[in-house]
Motif scaffolding. Structure first.
Motif, PDB file in Angstrom:
ATOM      1  N   SER A 136      34.390 -33.955  -3.726  1.00 55.40           N
ATOM      2  CA  SER A 136      33.031 -33.967  -3.193  1.00 55.40           C
ATOM      3  C   SER A 136      32.968 -33.796  -1.681  1.00 55.40           C
ATOM      4  CB  SER A 136      32.334 -35.276  -3.582  1.00 55.40           C
ATOM      5  OG  SER A 136      33.006 -36.390  -3.010  1.00 55.40           O
ATOM      6  N   ASP A 137      33.939 -34.359  -0.944  1.00 53.79           N
ATOM      7  CA  ASP A 137      33.911 -34.275   0.515  1.00 53.79           C
ATOM      8  C   ASP A 137      35.309 -34.538   1.075  1.00 53.79           C
ATOM      9  OD1 ASP A 137      33.228 -34.125   3.140  1.00 53.79           O
ATOM     10  OD2 ASP A 137      31.846 -35.834   3.137  1.00 53.79           O
ATOM     11  N   PRO A 138      36.215 -33.585   0.930  1.00 59.02           N
ATOM     12  CA  PRO A 138      37.622 -33.823   1.300  1.00 59.02           C
ATOM     13  C   PRO A 138      37.850 -34.088   2.782  1.00 59.02           C
ATOM     14  CG  PRO A 138      37.252 -31.513   0.775  1.00 59.02           C
ATOM     15  CD  PRO A 138      36.015 -32.242   0.375  1.00 59.02           C
ATOM     16  N   THR A 139      36.887 -33.761   3.648  1.00 56.48           N
ATOM     17  CA  THR A 139      37.076 -33.993   5.080  1.00 56.48           C
ATOM     18  C   THR A 139      36.553 -35.355   5.520  1.00 56.48           C
ATOM     19  OG1 THR A 139      34.964 -32.938   5.640  1.00 56.48           O
ATOM     20  CG2 THR A 139      36.931 -31.519   5.547  1.00 56.48           C
ATOM     21  N   ARG A 140      36.047 -36.138   4.614  1.00 51.07           N
ATOM     22  CA  ARG A 140      35.485 -37.440   4.978  1.00 51.07           C
ATOM     23  C   ARG A 140      36.601 -38.362   5.483  1.00 51.07           C
ATOM     24  NH1 ARG A 140      31.078 -40.728   1.225  1.00 51.07           N
ATOM     25  NH2 ARG A 140      30.352 -42.129   2.887  1.00 51.07           N
ATOM     26  N   PRO A 141      36.388 -39.081   6.587  1.00 49.56           N
ATOM     27  CA  PRO A 141      37.424 -39.998   7.084  1.00 49.56           C
ATOM     28  C   PRO A 141      37.612 -41.176   6.124  1.00 49.56           C
ATOM     29  CG  PRO A 141      35.786 -39.500   8.786  1.00 49.56           C
ATOM     30  CD  PRO A 141      35.232 -39.003   7.498  1.00 49.56           C
ATOM     31  N   VAL A 142      38.859 -41.427   5.745  1.00 52.41           N
ATOM     32  CA  VAL A 142      39.151 -42.500   4.796  1.00 52.41           C
ATOM     33  C   VAL A 142      40.372 -43.281   5.280  1.00 52.41           C
ATOM     34  CG1 VAL A 142      39.628 -43.119   2.398  1.00 52.41           C
ATOM     35  CG2 VAL A 142      38.312 -41.054   2.901  1.00 52.41           C
ATOM     36  N   THR A 143      40.218 -44.594   5.362  1.00 52.18           N
ATOM     37  CA  THR A 143      41.350 -45.480   5.626  1.00 52.18           C
ATOM     38  C   THR A 143      41.647 -46.244   4.346  1.00 52.18           C
ATOM     39  OG1 THR A 143      40.717 -45.745   7.942  1.00 52.18           O
ATOM     40  CG2 THR A 143      42.201 -47.402   7.012  1.00 52.18           C
ATOM     41  N   HIS A 157      50.073 -42.335  -2.819  1.00 51.48           N
ATOM     42  CA  HIS A 157      50.588 -41.556  -1.685  1.00 51.48           C
ATOM     43  C   HIS A 157      50.104 -40.107  -1.760  1.00 51.48           C
ATOM     44  CE1 HIS A 157      53.410 -44.069   0.631  1.00 51.48           C
ATOM     45  NE2 HIS A 157      53.631 -44.724  -0.501  1.00 51.48           N
ATOM     46  N   LYS A 158      50.183 -39.494  -2.930  1.00 49.32           N
ATOM     47  CA  LYS A 158      49.785 -38.092  -3.080  1.00 49.32           C
ATOM     48  C   LYS A 158      48.291 -37.900  -2.837  1.00 49.32           C
ATOM     49  CE  LYS A 158      53.477 -36.894  -6.325  1.00 49.32           C
ATOM     50  NZ  LYS A 158      53.803 -36.498  -7.728  1.00 49.32           N
ATOM     51  N   LEU A 159      47.485 -38.829  -3.344  1.00 47.70           N
ATOM     52  CA  LEU A 159      46.039 -38.697  -3.180  1.00 47.70           C
ATOM     53  C   LEU A 159      45.639 -38.791  -1.708  1.00 47.70           C
ATOM     54  CD1 LEU A 159      44.833 -40.871  -6.189  1.00 47.70           C
ATOM     55  CD2 LEU A 159      44.542 -38.393  -5.933  1.00 47.70           C
ATOM     56  N   VAL A 160      46.253 -39.719  -0.983  1.00 48.59           N
ATOM     57  CA  VAL A 160      45.932 -39.853   0.438  1.00 48.59           C
ATOM     58  C   VAL A 160      46.445 -38.644   1.217  1.00 48.59           C
ATOM     59  CG1 VAL A 160      46.314 -41.235   2.514  1.00 48.59           C
ATOM     60  CG2 VAL A 160      45.869 -42.366   0.322  1.00 48.59           C
ATOM     61  N   ALA A 161      47.644 -38.174   0.884  1.00 52.06           N
ATOM     62  CA  ALA A 161      48.222 -37.026   1.590  1.00 52.06           C
ATOM     63  C   ALA A 161      47.385 -35.768   1.407  1.00 52.06           C
ATOM     64  CB  ALA A 161      49.649 -36.786   1.114  1.00 52.06           C
ATOM     65  N   ALA A 162      46.639 -35.676   0.322  1.00 54.79           N
ATOM     66  CA  ALA A 162      45.834 -34.481   0.048  1.00 54.79           C
ATOM     67  C   ALA A 162      44.544 -34.440   0.859  1.00 54.79           C
ATOM     68  CB  ALA A 162      45.509 -34.411  -1.442  1.00 54.79           C
ATOM     69  N   LEU A 163      44.191 -35.534   1.519  1.00 54.14           N
ATOM     70  CA  LEU A 163      42.959 -35.587   2.305  1.00 54.14           C
ATOM     71  C   LEU A 163      43.318 -35.431   3.787  1.00 54.14           C
ATOM     72  CD1 LEU A 163      41.210 -38.580   0.501  1.00 54.14           C
ATOM     73  CD2 LEU A 163      40.727 -36.139   0.214  1.00 54.14           C
ATOM     74  N   PRO A 164      42.703 -34.489   4.478  1.00 53.71           N
ATOM     75  CA  PRO A 164      43.120 -34.200   5.868  1.00 53.71           C
ATOM     76  C   PRO A 164      42.822 -35.316   6.866  1.00 53.71           C
ATOM     77  CG  PRO A 164      41.195 -32.901   5.259  1.00 53.71           C
ATOM     78  CD  PRO A 164      41.695 -33.535   4.006  1.00 53.71           C
ATOM     79  N   ASP A 165      41.831 -36.170   6.570  1.00 55.02           N
ATOM     80  CA  ASP A 165      41.489 -37.229   7.528  1.00 55.02           C
ATOM     81  C   ASP A 165      41.609 -38.596   6.853  1.00 55.02           C
ATOM     82  OD1 ASP A 165      40.763 -38.499   9.821  1.00 55.02           O
ATOM     83  OD2 ASP A 165      38.671 -37.830   9.822  1.00 55.02           O
ATOM     84  N   ALA A 166      42.725 -38.790   6.140  1.00 53.28           N
ATOM     85  CA  ALA A 166      42.952 -40.064   5.454  1.00 53.28           C
ATOM     86  C   ALA A 166      44.266 -40.671   5.928  1.00 53.28           C
ATOM     87  CB  ALA A 166      42.986 -39.866   3.937  1.00 53.28           C
TER      88      ALA A 166
END
Length: 398
Positions: free
Chosen positions: A290-297, A315-324
């Motif tokens: 839905s919004d892969p560029t959303r900042p996520v911690t 690990h894989k799910l976080v690595a796939a998001l550019p701002d996570a």
């Protein structure tokens, strides 16, 4: 809103009722299950009855609701009501059961408080009960409508298509409808109830978060075997661990739960501990679409790397998001902590929390209390911190 005549009565009697509420609920459940043993057998969690958690949850919710009515007229604790309503809908609770509860609860109040329950006191607390009950009935009716089900008719037969061992005490089960019809599309972070028939004939129900993405062709639940020292092992979790195999059929509810990511582009904090990681997996999968560029911690705490279910997947799910970013803490580590992890308990205070962050928490109550407290001290408003409780809601935090 409480009536003008009831408000001063509730304000005056709330300390007495609150002080006796655990005694009241102890007696209430005794009366309820004596009159309706089928409710303990097939609806209420027998484990939570045995350890007293359900009694504390009922006591806390009634007292919290009455307190809000008195201290904040014109408002009501909607977050608390929503959590209860979603849980009730996942169990198939119906409006007529509130009448049964009312009968035995008020009989218990009269028995415990005796002559203090004058007609005005009884009428005032009756008003509190029905304000809360009718709010829940309306919310639950709406949830049933959204699920496309008649009130209480939330169950469907699901085929187990795959079983996977995640850790020695955690398994994942993939589910499809046994009749081949398409699955309902859940919201990321929601859960389903699973109802199993146990050897004594009881049909006990437990909730499990969906760890699959909302658009996946199969649902996936993750089940941790419940083992509490000094208490009976979890009836349903142990049954599923010992018996649920690919090809079996399970009775599963429609998806419910209000711990879902609000739309928008603001920063997110997903904080979990132990099996609380499960709703976060679905959230991360949904964010990626839905919004892969959303900042996520992403914060997760666990006993050890070996106990961390879905560790590689996280690990894989976080690595796939550019701002996570991913922050891991383990209480027990043999040797140096793995790269990117820390030893000990999670420390939110040490992280960079962006302005306007919305936080979602899931895990044991002590963990969530600590994280929530740290976030509030960091300046996050209370309404920006959401949480999910597995089991009775013993923490009325709004």
């Amino acid at each position: 809103m409480l009536s003008e005549q009831a408000t001063p009565v509730i304000r005056e009697t709330l300390p007495a009722v609150g002080g006796a509420i655990e005694e009241i609920t102890e007696l209430f459940y005794g009366k309820l299950f004596t009159a309706h043993p089928e409710l303990l057998r097939d609806l209420f969690n027998r484990g939570n009855q045995a350890n007293g958690e359900q009694k504390k949850a009922l006591a806390g919710s009634i007292a919290a609701f009455a307190g809000v009515l008195v201290e904040h007229p014109g408002t009501r604790p909607d977050a608390m009501l929503a959590r209860i309503a979603h849980k009730h809908a996942s169990l198939g609770v119906t409006a007529d059961q509130y009448k049964i509860v009312h009968t035995h609860l008020f009989a218990a109040i009269a028995d415990v408080l005796g002559d203090a329950v004058t007609p005005p006191v009884a009428a005032a607390w009756d008003e509190v009960y029905w304000l809360m009950a009718n709010a829940l009935i309306a919310l639950e009716s709406r949830l049933y409508q959204q699920a496309g089900a008649a009130d209480g008719e939330v169950w469907q037969e699901m085929a187990v298509t795959e079983r996977r061992t995640e850790t020695p005490d955690v398994v994942s089960l993939a589910l499809r409808r046994a009749d081949g019809r398409p699955l309902a599309v859940p919201r990321a972070g929601q859960y389903v109830s699973v109802r199993v028939e146990l050897p004594d004939g009881a049909r006990q129900i437990r909730q499990y978060s969906l760890t699959s993405a909302p658009d996946e062709a199969a649902w996936r639940i993750t089940v941790k075997r419940v083992r509490d020292e000094g208490l009976p092992d979890g009836e349903v979790s142990c049954h599923l661990h010992e018996h649920a195999q690919a090809g079996d059929t399970l009775t599963v509810s429609a998806p419910f739960g209000d711990l879902v990511v609000a739309p928008g582009d603001g920063p997110l904090l997903l904080a979990s501990a132990g099996i609380g990681v499960t709703p976060m997996l679905a959230m991360l999968k949904d964010i990626a679409v839905s919004d892969p560029t959303r900042p996520v911690t992403v914060v997760h705490a666990d006993r050890s790397p070996a106990d961390h279910a879905h560790r590689e997947e996280l690990h894989k799910l976080v690595a796939a998001l550019p701002d996570a970013t991913l922050h891991l803490w383990y209480e027990h580590v043999d040797g140096p902590p793995p790269a990117g992890t820390s030893a000990g308990h999670a420390d939110i205070a040490a992280l960079d929390i962006r302005a306007h962050t919305t936080a979602y928490l899931c895990g044991p109550l002590p963990f969530m209390r600590t994280v929530r407290g740290d976030l509030l001290r960091r300046g996050l408003p209370a309404e920006a911190v959401h949480y999910e409780v597995f089991g009775p809601d013993l923490w009325i935090a709004g």
